[in-house]
Design a protein around this motif. Structure first.
Motif, short mmCIF file in Angstrom:
data_model
loop_
_atom_site.label_atom_id
_atom_site.label_comp_id
_atom_site.label_asym_id
_atom_site.label_seq_id
_atom_site.Cartn_x
_atom_site.Cartn_y
_atom_site.Cartn_z
N SER A 191 -4.19 -4.80 3.04
CA SER A 191 -4.80 -3.73 3.82
C SER A 191 -6.30 -3.71 3.54
CB SER A 191 -4.19 -2.38 3.43
OG SER A 191 -4.56 -2.06 2.10
N LEU A 192 -7.04 -2.98 4.37
CA LEU A 192 -8.46 -2.80 4.09
C LEU A 192 -8.66 -2.09 2.76
CD1 LEU A 192 -10.02 -1.95 7.55
CD2 LEU A 192 -10.47 -3.95 6.13
N ARG A 193 -7.74 -1.22 2.43
CA ARG A 193 -7.80 -0.53 1.13
C ARG A 193 -7.67 -1.56 0.00
NH1 ARG A 193 -4.25 4.57 0.67
NH2 ARG A 193 -5.75 5.09 2.24
N ASP A 194 -6.75 -2.51 0.14
CA ASP A 194 -6.60 -3.57 -0.87
C ASP A 194 -7.89 -4.37 -1.02
OD1 ASP A 194 -3.84 -2.96 -1.19
OD2 ASP A 194 -3.27 -4.42 0.36
N VAL A 195 -8.45 -4.77 0.11
CA VAL A 195 -9.68 -5.56 0.11
C VAL A 195 -10.82 -4.79 -0.51
CG1 VAL A 195 -11.38 -6.75 1.57
CG2 VAL A 195 -8.93 -6.96 2.07
N SER A 196 -10.88 -3.49 -0.27
CA SER A 196 -11.98 -2.67 -0.79
C SER A 196 -11.99 -2.61 -2.32
CB SER A 196 -11.93 -1.25 -0.22
OG SER A 196 -10.88 -0.50 -0.79
N LEU A 237 -23.70 -11.54 0.70
CA LEU A 237 -22.25 -11.42 0.48
C LEU A 237 -21.92 -10.14 -0.27
CD1 LEU A 237 -21.30 -15.11 -0.41
CD2 LEU A 237 -21.10 -13.92 1.79
N ARG A 238 -22.76 -9.78 -1.21
CA ARG A 238 -22.52 -8.54 -1.95
C ARG A 238 -22.62 -7.30 -1.05
NH1 ARG A 238 -25.88 -10.98 -5.98
NH2 ARG A 238 -27.47 -9.44 -5.45
N LYS A 239 -23.44 -7.37 0.00
CA LYS A 239 -23.56 -6.24 0.92
C LYS A 239 -22.27 -5.97 1.69
CE LYS A 239 -28.50 -6.37 1.84
NZ LYS A 239 -29.53 -6.51 2.87
N VAL A 240 -21.49 -7.01 1.92
CA VAL A 240 -20.26 -6.85 2.70
C VAL A 240 -19.00 -6.95 1.83
CG1 VAL A 240 -21.29 -7.59 4.87
CG2 VAL A 240 -20.24 -9.29 3.35
N ALA A 241 -19.18 -6.99 0.54
CA ALA A 241 -18.05 -7.12 -0.39
C ALA A 241 -17.05 -5.99 -0.19
CB ALA A 241 -18.55 -7.13 -1.83
N GLY A 242 -15.79 -6.35 -0.11
CA GLY A 242 -14.73 -5.37 0.03
C GLY A 242 -14.59 -4.77 1.41
N LYS A 243 -15.22 -5.37 2.41
CA LYS A 243 -15.24 -4.81 3.76
C LYS A 243 -14.84 -5.85 4.80
CE LYS A 243 -19.14 -1.87 2.53
NZ LYS A 243 -20.53 -1.59 2.79
N GLY A 267 -5.40 -14.46 2.21
CA GLY A 267 -4.42 -13.66 2.92
C GLY A 267 -4.85 -13.32 4.31
N VAL A 268 -4.08 -12.42 4.91
CA VAL A 268 -4.38 -11.91 6.25
C VAL A 268 -4.43 -10.39 6.18
CG1 VAL A 268 -3.38 -13.89 7.47
CG2 VAL A 268 -1.94 -11.93 6.90
N LEU A 269 -5.09 -9.80 7.15
CA LEU A 269 -5.25 -8.36 7.18
C LEU A 269 -4.06 -7.70 7.83
CD1 LEU A 269 -7.28 -6.08 6.54
CD2 LEU A 269 -8.10 -6.32 8.89
N GLU A 325 -3.23 3.43 8.49
CA GLU A 325 -3.19 4.15 7.21
C GLU A 325 -3.67 3.30 6.04
OE1 GLU A 325 0.92 2.41 7.92
OE2 GLU A 325 -0.45 3.57 9.10
N ASP A 326 -3.99 2.04 6.30
CA ASP A 326 -4.45 1.16 5.25
C ASP A 326 -5.97 1.10 5.13
OD1 ASP A 326 -1.89 0.37 4.42
OD2 ASP A 326 -1.77 -1.11 6.00
N THR A 327 -6.67 2.06 5.68
CA THR A 327 -8.12 2.03 5.60
C THR A 327 -8.57 2.46 4.21
OG1 THR A 327 -8.24 4.26 6.48
CG2 THR A 327 -8.49 2.46 8.05
N PRO A 328 -9.73 2.00 3.77
CA PRO A 328 -10.20 2.37 2.44
C PRO A 328 -10.39 3.88 2.31
CG PRO A 328 -11.54 0.60 3.36
CD PRO A 328 -10.63 1.08 4.45
N GLU A 329 -10.16 4.38 1.11
CA GLU A 329 -10.29 5.81 0.86
C GLU A 329 -11.71 6.31 1.06
OE1 GLU A 329 -8.69 6.72 -2.96
OE2 GLU A 329 -6.78 5.79 -2.47
N ASP A 330 -12.70 5.45 0.83
CA ASP A 330 -14.08 5.90 0.94
C ASP A 330 -14.63 5.77 2.37
OD1 ASP A 330 -14.18 3.14 0.93
OD2 ASP A 330 -15.84 3.02 -0.48
N THR A 331 -13.78 5.45 3.34
CA THR A 331 -14.21 5.38 4.72
C THR A 331 -14.29 6.79 5.28
OG1 THR A 331 -13.16 3.23 5.03
CG2 THR A 331 -13.67 4.48 7.01
N PRO A 332 -15.45 7.20 5.76
CA PRO A 332 -15.56 8.56 6.28
C PRO A 332 -14.74 8.73 7.55
CG PRO A 332 -17.59 7.35 6.67
CD PRO A 332 -16.69 6.46 5.85
N GLU A 333 -14.30 9.96 7.79
CA GLU A 333 -13.60 10.27 9.03
C GLU A 333 -14.57 10.06 10.18
OE1 GLU A 333 -10.40 11.35 9.80
OE2 GLU A 333 -10.00 10.69 7.75
N PRO A 334 -14.08 9.56 11.34
CA PRO A 334 -14.98 9.40 12.48
C PRO A 334 -15.52 10.76 12.93
CG PRO A 334 -12.76 8.54 12.96
CD PRO A 334 -12.74 9.15 11.59
N GLN A 335 -16.78 10.75 13.32
CA GLN A 335 -17.41 11.97 13.81
C GLN A 335 -16.91 12.26 15.22
OE1 GLN A 335 -19.62 14.00 12.25
NE2 GLN A 335 -19.37 12.82 10.39
#
Length: 105
Positions: free
Chosen positions: A9-14, A47-53, A78-80, A85-95
């Motif tokens: 999941s994106l959460r895993d990658v993050s 690469l560090r700027k996009v790490a975990g994303k 792996g694959v995504l 529901e697998d989005t990273p916890e630190d992803t803000p809610e959409p405005q």
């Protein structure tokens, strides 16, 4: 790589967002770029700027997607997963936009 790659999941990658443990998603494929940082032609800083994303947009701004074929076997881990529901916890809610706020949708 084998067609039986694990799904993340994106959460895993993050969880892999440091220079000592650096994963990214490109085109729904998960890559471990930890060791690749030293040989990246654009340097490790980008690469560090996009790490975990999901770095698809940034990748496609500078590369043709065909370049992935050169590195896929060595770097893909792996694959995504494709679940919201697998989005990273630190992803803000959409405005919500003005109309959404006004009409409650």
């Amino acid at each position: 790589m084998s067609s039986a790659l694990p799904s993340y999941s994106l959460r895993d990658v993050s969880q892999h967002r440091t220079s000592k443990d650096l994963w990214v998603v490109i085109e729904k494929e998960v890559y471990d770029l930890t060791q690749f940082q030293a040989e990246h032609p654009g340097g490790d800083r980008i690469l560090r700027k996009v790490a975990g994303k999901d770095a698809t947009t940034e990748f496609l701004e500078s590369h043709d997607v065909s370049i992935l074929a050169r590195y896929r076997e060595r770097l893909q881990v792996g694959v995504l997963k494709d679940t919201p529901e697998d989005t990273p916890e630190d992803t803000p809610e959409p405005q919500k936009g003005f109309l959404s706020k006004l009409f409650g949708f």
